[in-house]
Design a protein around this motif. Structure first.
Motif, short mmCIF file in Angstrom:
data_model
loop_
_atom_site.label_atom_id
_atom_site.label_comp_id
_atom_site.label_asym_id
_atom_site.label_seq_id
_atom_site.Cartn_x
_atom_site.Cartn_y
_atom_site.Cartn_z
N GLU A 281 62.80 93.44 94.57
CA GLU A 281 62.60 92.34 95.45
C GLU A 281 63.83 92.77 97.66
N PHE A 282 62.92 92.60 97.93
CA PHE A 282 62.48 93.06 100.16
C PHE A 282 62.90 91.87 100.88
N LEU A 283 63.52 92.18 101.43
CA LEU A 283 63.57 90.61 102.30
C LEU A 283 63.90 91.16 104.51
N ARG A 284 63.36 91.48 105.07
CA ARG A 284 63.19 91.77 106.24
C ARG A 284 64.07 90.75 107.17
N GLN A 285 65.06 90.22 106.92
CA GLN A 285 65.67 89.52 107.72
C GLN A 285 67.01 88.67 107.25
N ASP A 286 68.12 88.59 108.28
CA ASP A 286 69.57 87.64 107.08
C ASP A 286 68.60 86.53 106.32
N LEU A 287 70.09 85.73 105.34
CA LEU A 287 70.01 85.21 104.30
C LEU A 287 70.71 83.96 105.31
N GLY A 288 70.92 82.98 104.88
CA GLY A 288 72.07 82.03 105.36
C GLY A 288 73.12 81.62 104.70
#
Length: 820
Positions: A33-40
C-alpha cells in the motif's frame, strides 16, 4: 502470500552499502500500500482497526514494486512533480529456514532518503537514491513476534513500513538544477533475503589479461558478513570457463574473518577474452563452510585488456575499438524510474541492435540488471556518481559523494563491461550555494580521483564538462554540441580536434539535439543560415532556453526528425575518419523527463533521444544502425510522415539509411535506379534520390543488397501541392480503435480547408465521460498538451466500455469535440 523463488543475488550490508551473497531471495513486488504524503508518525501506518477512527484520511492505494512516486506527475503539464515524503507498507510472513540465519531487506535502489520500520521500531535508514543497501531486521522481528499484537492483531504477519523522501535538499547530490528529475519511491526491486549467520558480504574478483591475450590473472578477495563473530571457516573455489569446463579450483582455511581476505590468486594462459563482439564470461563458484552452514555463491568475470592511449584512440585487447556509444537515464513512460526487468531488457537489447558498444550511465549508479546486461551483451560502460551541477556543498554533501563513489565501485567491481568510473558531470555549473570556488571544487575532485584509484586501480576516471578540472582525471570529455547549442554540425570535426589537443586522453560524450517525434520538414536545415559558424561548439549558460540569446538551432530550428537525422548522419560520417578518436556517446538513447524544460514541444521532456520515452523508434535510430551494424538493413526515411508537400512536378529527395552495399529505389512501381553506398557521400551515404512525386498517394520501395542477402522497405504517403495559409480551424476524428482503446487525431486547416503542414500550434486534449485519456506518458502521442507535428496531433483514449467526449482546445481557434 509470497511466491518464493530461490536464486543467488548480490546484496548489501546494513547502511554501509556492502554487498552480500544471499542463499534465498524473494522479490517483494506485490501486496503493498502506498501514500503520497507524510504521516504524523509511524503509528499511523500500523494502528489497528477501531483505534483512532481508521476510516479517516489518509487513504492508502494498492501498488506493486518497483514503484515511483512520480510515475505520472513527472510529465504532467499543469503541475510541478511532487518532491516530498511518501510511505509504503506491507505485512510479511517470515520463515527463515536457517537456524541461526539472518533476515534482511535488500534495496536495489530507493529515493532519495529512506527509513525502514518493523511495526513501530526504526530498523534502518539510507541517504542516496541509486546505490544498493540492506537492513537486517532479524532482531526487530524476533522482538515483535514475542508480542500479543503479533498474534492477535497481525495474525502472525510482520508489518513493515518504509518512508521515502525526495524533498529538495541542497546538501544532497544530485542537484535539483540537474537536467533530470530526482525521483522518489522504491523504484528498484526490494528483496527479502534469508541468509546464514556467516555469509559473503563482498567477493572481489579481479580478472586481468595482457594486451596480447597470452596471460590472464585472477585475484579473489572476500569480505564477510559475520554478526555472530565466527572465527573459522573454509573456502572452496572453482573457475568455470565460458563453455562450462572446470579451469582450476582451490581450497583454503580461513580464520580471523574480518577485513578483506585474500582467497585465491592464480595465472591462466590464453584465457578466452571478453569483447564487445564476443562477451565471454567465466564463472567463479565458491562455497564458504563454517559452523553456520555452507554458504554458496557465484560471480561472473571477464578477461579483457583496456587502454585509452594518450593522445590517441581506445584499445580493447590490444586492438583499436571505436567506442560507439549512447547514454541511459532510468526513466520510462507511465512508470517514471520504476522500470521492470523486462522493460530494461528490451531497452538494452534495442541499444545493442542499434550497434552500440559503449554506454555512459547518466548521471548515477544504475541497476544491477543494467550492468549484468552490459556484461552479457558486450557493451562497455562509463558509470558515474551523481555529483551533477550546482557547485560544491559542505561536509555532509562531500561525505555522500565519497560514500556513493565507494559503493558504486565496490558493488560493481566485478563487471567486465565497466571501463570508466565517472566522478562528476557539469561541475562548472554554479547555483546551489552562494559560494562557487573553483579551487575547492578542484581539491574535492582530486580527492575523489585518488579514492577511485585506491579502490580500483584497473579502471580509468573521467568527468564531463568542467574544463578547470580536466587535468585531474584520466579521461576528459568537453562540451561539444555542434549544430545544436552552438554553430553548425559541419563545425564538429574542427571543434573536436581543438578539444582533443588540450587534454591527455579525450572522449566525446553528449552530442546531438532534440527532435519532436512525428514532426518532419522539407527544408530542415533552413535555420542554419542564421547561425554563426567556425567558433566554439560548446554549450553555455542559457543555451537550453527557448528564448533570447544568440541564434542557435536549439532555439531557432524546427525540432524536426528531419534535421536531427541530418546532424547525426554528418557526425557519424566524420567519426569514421578520425583515427585518433577514442569514441563518442550520443545524448541520450531515450527521451526522458526533466523539470527544467516546461516549454518543450512535449512539456517537461528532454527530447534528444533516438527513441521516445515508451521506446518507440524515431527515424534517427536507423541512421545509427546504418553506420554501426552488420546485419543487413534498409530504412526509407519518413515512416511517420503521412503527408509530404511541394509543387507539382518538383523533384523531392528520398533518403535511404542502409548498411548494404547498394540499393535500388522504386516510385509507384517504377525503378529510378541503383546507387552504391559510400559513407563519405553525405547525406545518407549516397543512398538518396530526387523523385517526381505525383499529387495524392505515392508508394516508395527500396531493395537493398549486401552480398547474397536482400532487404526491402516500403512507405506510403500523400503528396500535397495545395498551398496553405494561417490555421483557422480544428478537425477532430477517431482514426482507429483496438479493443477498448481508441485513437483520435486533430488536424489544423486554413480558411480554404487546406491542411497546414507547418503548423506547430499548442494542442490541449480534454475528456469527459466514462473513458480516460492515456496521457502523462511524455511522448508525442501520449500527452494532453503537445505541440502539433505537421499540422496534426494524436492521443489514445481508454474507453472503459462506455461513452466519452474528447475535446481539443488551441488558442485562437474554436474548440472542437467528438463523441466516442
Amino acid at each position: 502470500m509470497l511466491k518464493k523463488t530461490r536464486y543467488i543475488i548480490l546484496l548489501t550490508l546494513l547502511c554501509t552499502s556492502k554487498l552480500l551473497f544471499a542463499q534465498q531471495s524473494t522479490r517483494l513486488n506485490s501486496s503493498w500500500e502506498f501514500l503520497r504524503q507524510d504521516l504524523g508518525g509511524i503509528w499511523e501506518a500500523v494502528r489497528p482497526v477501531g483505534v483512532g477512527n481508521p476510516e479517516a484520511v489518509p487513504v492508502w492505494q494498492n501498488v506493486t514494486l518497483p514503484h515511483c512516486v512520480n510515475a505520472l506527475d513527472a510529465v504532467d503539464p499543469d503541475v510541478n512533480y511532487y518532491q516530498g515524503p511518501a510511505w509504503y507498507r506491507t505485512q510479511l510472513v517470515l520463515d527463515n529456514p536457517y537456524k541461526t540465519g539472518r533476515t534482511i531487506l535488500h534495496f536495489e535502489g530507493a529515493g532519495q532518503k529512506t527509513e525502514v520500520y518493523v511495526y513501530t521500531t526504526k530498523v534502518g535508514a539510507h541517504v542516496g537514491g541509486y546505490d544498493e543497501w540492506t537492513v537486517d531486521i532479524t532482531d526487530a522481528v524476533a522482538e515483535f513476534q514475542k508480542t500479543e499484537i503479533y498474534k492477535k492483531q497481525f495474525k502472525g504477519k510482520v508489518p513493515v513500513s518504509i518512508r521515502t523522501d525526495n524533498t529538495r535538499d541542497l546538501e544532497m547530490i544530485p542537484s535539483d538544477l540537474s537536467d533530470f528529475n530526482v525521483y522518489g519511491g522504491i523504484y528498484r526491486y526490494l528483496n527479502l533475503v534469508y541468509t546464514l549467520g556467516l555469509a559473503v558480504d563482498k567477493m572481489f574478483a579481479k580478472a586481468e589479461v595482457d594486451a596480447q591475450g597470452k596471460l590472464g590473472k585472477l585475484n579473489v578477495k572476500a569480505r564477510f558478513y559475520n554478526p555472530k563473530g565466527i572465527n573459522d571457516a573454509s573456502a572452496l573455489l572453482k573457475l568455470i570457463d565460458p563453455n562450462g569446463k572446470l579451469v582450476s579450483k582451490s581450497e583454503k582455511k580461513l580464520n580471523g574473518l574480518s577485513g578483506d581476505l585474500d582467497l585465491w590468486s592464480f595465472e591462466l594462459k590464453k584465457p578466452q577474452l571478453w569483447s564487445t563482439d564476443k562477451p565471454l564470461q567465466y564463472t567463479l563458484q565458491y562455497e564458504i563452510i563454517s559452523s553456520a552452514g555452507n554458504f554458496k555463491g557465484e560471480e561472473k568475470v571477464g578477461f579483457r585488456n583496456i587502454d585509452f592511449v594518450e593522445k590517441g584512440p581506445f584499445n580493447l585487447n590490444g586492438k583499436r575499438l571505436l567506442l560507439r556509444g549512447t547514454h541511459r537515464h532510468e526513466d520510462h513512460a507511465g512508470v517514471g524510474s520504476a522500470m521492470t526487468e523486462p522493460m530494461i531488457r528490451q531497452e538494452m537489447q534495442m541499444m545493442k541492435d542499434m550497434g552500440v558498444n559503449f554506454i555512459r550511465l547518466g548521471h548515477y549508479q544504475q541497476s544491477r540488471i543494467v550492468l549484468n546486461l552490459c556484461d552479457s551483451l558486450g557493451i562497455l560502460v562509463w558509470e558515474e556518481i551523481p555529483w551533477c551541477r550546482g557547485g560544491l556543498g559542505g561536509e555532509i554533501y562531500k561525505q555522500q559523494a565519497r560514500r556513493m563513489l565507494n559503493n558504486m565501485i565496490e558493488q560493481h567491481y566485478n563487471h567486465p563491461s565497466i571501463i570508466i568510473w565517472g566522478l562528476g558531470n557539469e561541475n562548472d555549473w554554479p547555483g546551489d550555494f552562494p559560494e562557487f570556488d573553483k579551487e575547492k571544487i578542484r581539491t574535492f575532485m582530486k580527492e575523489l580521483n585518488d579514492l577511485s584509484h585506491k579502490l580500483d586501480a584497473s579502471r580509468y576516471t573521467a568527468i564531463r564538462r568542467c574544463d578547470f578540472c580536466s587535468d585531474i582525471v584520466d579521461v576528459y570529455s568537453p562540451s561539444i554540441w555542434a549544430g545544436w547549442y552552438r554553430g553548425a554540425y559541419t563545425d564538429y570535426k574542427k571543434a573536436t580536434e581543438e578539444e582533443f589537443a588540450k587534454v591527455k586522453r579525450f572522449i566525446h560524450v553528449e552530442w546531438g539535439g532534440d527532435s519532436h517525434a512525428l514532426r518532419h520538414s522539407e527544408n530542415p536545415d533552413k535555420a542554419l543560415s542564421k547561425i554563426k559558424t567556425g567558433g566554439s561548439a560548446d554549450e553555455r549558460a542559457g543555451d537550453a532556453s527557448l528564448y533570447g540569446g544568440a541564434a542557435r538551432i536549439s532555439k531557432d530550428g524546427d525540432w524536426s526528425e528531419s534535421y536531427i537525422t541530418n546532424l547525426i548522419d554528418w557526425h557519424l560520417k566524420e567519426q569514421e575518419n578520425m583515427p585518433w578518436l577514442s569514441g563518442t556517446a550520443y545524448w541520450p538513447f531515450k527521451d526522458f523527463s526533466t523539470a527544467i524544460r516546461p516549454d518543450n514541444p512535449v512539456p517537461y521532456m528532454n527530447q534528444k533521444g533516438v527513441v521516445e520515452r515508451d521506446l518507440t523508434k524515431k527515424e534517427a535510430y536507423y541512421v545509427f544502425q546504418s553506420y554501426w551494424t552488420e546485419k543487413p538493413m534498409a530504412h526509407i526515411y519518413g515512416h511517420t510522415w503521412p503527408v509530404r508537400w511541394g509543387d507539382e512536378g518538383e523533384e523531392k529527395m528520398v533518403k535511404v539509411y542502409s548498411n548494404c552495399s547498394d540499393a535500388e529505389i522504386f516510385l509507384n512501381g517504377k525503378s529510378f535506379g541503383s546507387k552504391k553506398r559510400n559513407s563519405q557521400d553525405y547525406p545518407s551515404a549516397g543512398l538518396r534520390w530526387n523523385l517526381p512525386f505525383v499529387k495524392g498517394e505515392n508508394t516508395v520501395k527500396v531493395i537493398a543488397r549486401k552480398g547474397k542477402e536482400t532487404v526491402t522497405d516500403e512507405i506510403k504517403f500523400i503528396y500535397q501541392t495545395e498551398k496553405w495559409g494561417k490555421p483557422t480551424k480544428l478537425v477532430l476524428k477517431k482514426i482507429d480503435q483496438q479493443d477498448d482503446t481508441a485513437t483520435v487525431e486533430v488536424k489544423l486547416y486554413d480558411d480554404k480547408n487546406v491542411l497546414c503542414l507547418d503548423a506547430i500550434n499548442w494542442i490541449n486534449f480534454g475528456l469527459t465521460g466514462d473513458g480516460k485519456l492515456i496521457d502523462n506518458q511524455g511522448t508525442s502521442s501520449g500527452s494532453r498538451k503537445v505541440q502539433a507535428y505537421n499540422g496534426r496531433a494524436i492521443i489514445k483514449v481508454k474507453l472503459n466500455k462506455g461513452t466519452s467526449v474528447v475535446s481539443v482546445l488551441s488558442e485562437g481557434l474554436k474548440t472542437v469535440f467528438t463523441e466516442l
